[in-house]
Design a protein around this motif. Structure first.
Motif, PDB file in Angstrom:
ATOM      1  N   PHE A   1       0.823  -1.210   0.000  1.00  0.00           N
ATOM      2  CA  PHE A   1       0.000   0.000   0.000  1.00  0.00           C
ATOM      3  C   PHE A   1       0.859   1.263   0.000  1.00  0.00           C
ATOM      4  O   PHE A   1       0.616   2.194  -0.774  1.00  0.00           O
ATOM      5  N   ASN A   2       1.880   1.293   0.867  1.00  0.00           N
ATOM      6  CA  ASN A   2       2.745   2.475   0.930  1.00  0.00           C
ATOM      7  C   ASN A   2       3.509   2.670  -0.374  1.00  0.00           C
ATOM      8  O   ASN A   2       3.681   3.807  -0.841  1.00  0.00           O
ATOM      9  N   THR A   3       3.990   1.579  -0.959  1.00  0.00           N
ATOM     10  CA  THR A   3       4.713   1.684  -2.224  1.00  0.00           C
ATOM     11  C   THR A   3       3.800   2.218  -3.318  1.00  0.00           C
ATOM     12  O   THR A   3       4.210   3.049  -4.143  1.00  0.00           O
ATOM     13  N   PHE A   4       2.556   1.742  -3.354  1.00  0.00           N
ATOM     14  CA  PHE A   4       1.591   2.243  -4.346  1.00  0.00           C
ATOM     15  C   PHE A   4       1.339   3.738  -4.155  1.00  0.00           C
ATOM     16  O   PHE A   4       1.326   4.501  -5.131  1.00  0.00           O
ATOM     17  N   CYS A   5       1.170   4.170  -2.906  1.00  0.00           N
ATOM     18  CA  CYS A   5       0.948   5.600  -2.634  1.00  0.00           C
ATOM     19  C   CYS A   5       2.157   6.432  -3.041  1.00  0.00           C
ATOM     20  O   CYS A   5       2.025   7.518  -3.611  1.00  0.00           O
ATOM     21  N   ASP A   6       3.355   5.922  -2.749  1.00  0.00           N
ATOM     22  CA  ASP A   6       4.571   6.646  -3.111  1.00  0.00           C
ATOM     23  C   ASP A   6       4.739   6.711  -4.622  1.00  0.00           C
ATOM     24  O   ASP A   6       5.220   7.714  -5.162  1.00  0.00           O
ATOM     25  N   ALA A   7       4.360   5.639  -5.317  1.00  0.00           N
ATOM     26  CA  ALA A   7       4.430   5.639  -6.778  1.00  0.00           C
ATOM     27  C   ALA A   7       3.474   6.675  -7.357  1.00  0.00           C
ATOM     28  O   ALA A   7       3.819   7.408  -8.295  1.00  0.00           O
ATOM     29  N   PHE A   8       2.283   6.747  -6.788  1.00  0.00           N
ATOM     30  CA  PHE A   8       1.309   7.738  -7.248  1.00  0.00           C
ATOM     31  C   PHE A   8       1.827   9.161  -7.007  1.00  0.00           C
ATOM     32  O   PHE A   8       1.698  10.042  -7.856  1.00  0.00           O
ATOM     33  N   GLU A   9       2.436   9.375  -5.832  1.00  0.00           N
ATOM     34  CA  GLU A   9       2.974  10.701  -5.534  1.00  0.00           C
ATOM     35  C   GLU A   9       4.125  11.056  -6.475  1.00  0.00           C
ATOM     36  O   GLU A   9       4.270  12.203  -6.891  1.00  0.00           O
TER      37      GLU A   9
END
Length: 500
Positions: free
Chosen positions: A215-223
């Motif tokens: 989840f955190n990696t996905f959020c960081d990728a989106f950012e």
């Protein structure tokens, strides 16, 4: 048993004589990212240039990158490679005429800053290996003499280069022994502790940790994508603007030495890491500095005199933090490479993570530490560094340097600053027989107006700031605010009786 043929040996030697530039090295030669690493080395004694030169001949130039020049074929700069060459070390050791520089006797610290600033606007000669060592026969407030090492970033990442410099030093207490770095104490995780107690709860937490990582990696990728396209930091007094050649932006290099013992006291008391404390100090220092800057724009004098909150609401301020992804070869392996000719992993294997800085005036100075710890703990549960490294490599190999420089340049320039920390030796070391009093490395050439680096050495922590002097005109005031933040946080810890 396989027998190596003469032809294979000749082919291997030819490969060692010529090496293509890695994708990251090619990026660091683009106009948008013409990056350099610069390190100021303060010595306790007067520097003997002949001894330094001889030492470099026996160590540093035996490293392939420090004895290779950059060769570019074609107008489009597609074919770039390192070619081994004969190195005249005397050409790389620069000793300026101090007699002609009369002003240095008035303020040697200012002379050093001006000298390094001039170095940042002068490119290296590409017809020779891309490094220089400047020896300054001046006595500053914290060193008897000073050496300045300037290296192009394409040669290697900051961690590799600092390890290489340390491999050229020896312990003052034992001139035959290379320095040792502190061993990181890795505390047992909650998963390790629970595994022996309950397999069921261990599996639950392991599953939750995996979900959190994804989840955190996905959020960081989106950012990361959003930052590249449109998500910009707030225009603050420390944010630079993208555009123009790096050589056209005057850089100022300042450093300040703080007590590492104070930092470790706070770390141990608050049950945190050194990185947590340094980030907390930075949050407090930048908040103090920006609050004053915004207060200076007030029209009413009484508003300036009151210690009120002048900061705008919801400031978005983020730092790009470089993360070394290459397994650490160690100082011993680099020393063996220079003395015995053994092979060692080398190169720019770096990703970066974007860390949000919580900028605010707080009644409780320890709140800056708690915010910093929460931020770092969150980033530890993410693969953002591997993601940015992989994406950058893919863009470089697929679309070329120009496209990669534009995309990565947009992402970096939409953040505010660069931030890094490196652990150094715990005991005194000598640079070719010259005892070192401090190490102050930093980097420049990327589209940030502020680069902040912390370097520990013995019981000291040296804070180095490289600033765009057209944006940040008072870097010493920023150093004062960071120092004051350390004192304030330490006092808060002591006053509340938290120190055991």
């Amino acid at each position: 048993m396989r027998i190596e043929t003469r032809r294979e040996r000749e082919e291997e030697e030819e490969e060692e004589e010529e090496q293509p530039l890695s994708p990251a090295a090619r990026l660091f030669h683009s106009p948008e990212f013409n990056c350099y690493i610069i390190s100021v080395i303060g010595c306790k004694t007067k520097i003997d240039t002949d001894v330094i030169t001889q030492g470099l001949k026996e160590t540093l130039i035996r490293h392939p990158r420090f004895s290779s020049k950059l060769v570019i074929d074609g107008d489009k700069r597609q074919n770039q490679r390192w070619v081994r060459t004969k190195v005249n070390v005397e050409d790389h050791v620069v000793v300026p005429d101090m007699v002609a520089s009369r002003r240095m006797t008035e303020n040697p610290d200012e002379f050093l800053e001006n000298y390094v600033s001039n170095l940042t606007s002068t490119p290296l000669d590409v017809s020779r290996p891309l490094w220089e060592l400047h020896v300054l026969d001046i006595k500053t407030s914290d060193a008897e003499n000073v050496a300045v090492l300037k290296v192009h970033h394409s040669i290697g990442d900051g961690m590799s280069l600092m390890s290489l410099v340390l491999a050229c030093t020896r312990k003052t207490s034992n001139p035959m022994e290379i320095p040792s770095l502190p061993v990181k104490n890795r505390s047992k995780s909650r998963l390790t502790g629970l595994r022996s107690q309950s397999r069921f709860w261990w599996l639950v937490l392991a599953l939750w940790s995996s979900v959190l990582l994804v989840f955190n990696t996905f959020c960081d990728a989106f950012e990361f994508v959003a930052t590249t396209l449109f998500l910009k930091d707030t225009e603050t007094p420390i944010k630079g603007k993208r555009g123009g050649l790096m050589e056209e932006k005057p850089r100022r290099f300042v450093h300040r030495t703080m007590s590492f013992d104070d930092i470790k006291l706070i770390k141990n008391t608050m049950n945190m890491t050194v990185n947590d404390v340094l980030l907390g100090i930075t949050l407090a220092g930048l908040s103090r500095y920006l609050n004053r800057k915004y207060g200076d724009t007030e029209e009413k004098q009484e508003a300036k005199e009151r210690n009120q909150d002048n900061l705008p609401k919801r400031i978005r301020l983020r730092a790009a933090v470089l993360v070394n992804l290459r397994p650490d070869a160690g100082i011993q392996a680099l020393a063996d490479m220079m003395s015995k000719g053994s092979k060692c992993k080398w190169g720019n294997w770096i990703g970066y993570v974007v860390i949000p800085f919580s900028i605010a005036t707080r009644d409780d100075p320890l709140e800056h530490l708690r915010r910093a710890k929460d931020t770092i703990d969150r980033k530890k549960h993410s693969l953002e560094a591997f993601l940015t490294f992989s994406v950058g490599k893919f863009i470089l190999e697929t679309f070329g340097v120009k496209a990669a420089a534009d995309i990565i340049g947009r992402a970096v320039s939409n953040t505010t600053m660069s931030f890094s920390n490196m652990m150094g030796p715990v005991e005194e070391i000598s640079f070719y027989g010259h005892p070192i009093t401090y190490l102050a490395p930093s980097a420049y050439g990327h589209p940030h107006a502020l680069t902040m680096h912390f370097q520990s050495y013995m019981n000291k922590m040296t804070m180095s700031l490289t600033v765009d002097s057209t944006v940040i005109t008072d870097p010493h005031r920023l150093c004062d605010d960071l120092e004051e933040s350390l004192r304030t946080i330490k006092s808060a810890v002591q006053e509340r009786g938290l120190v055991r």
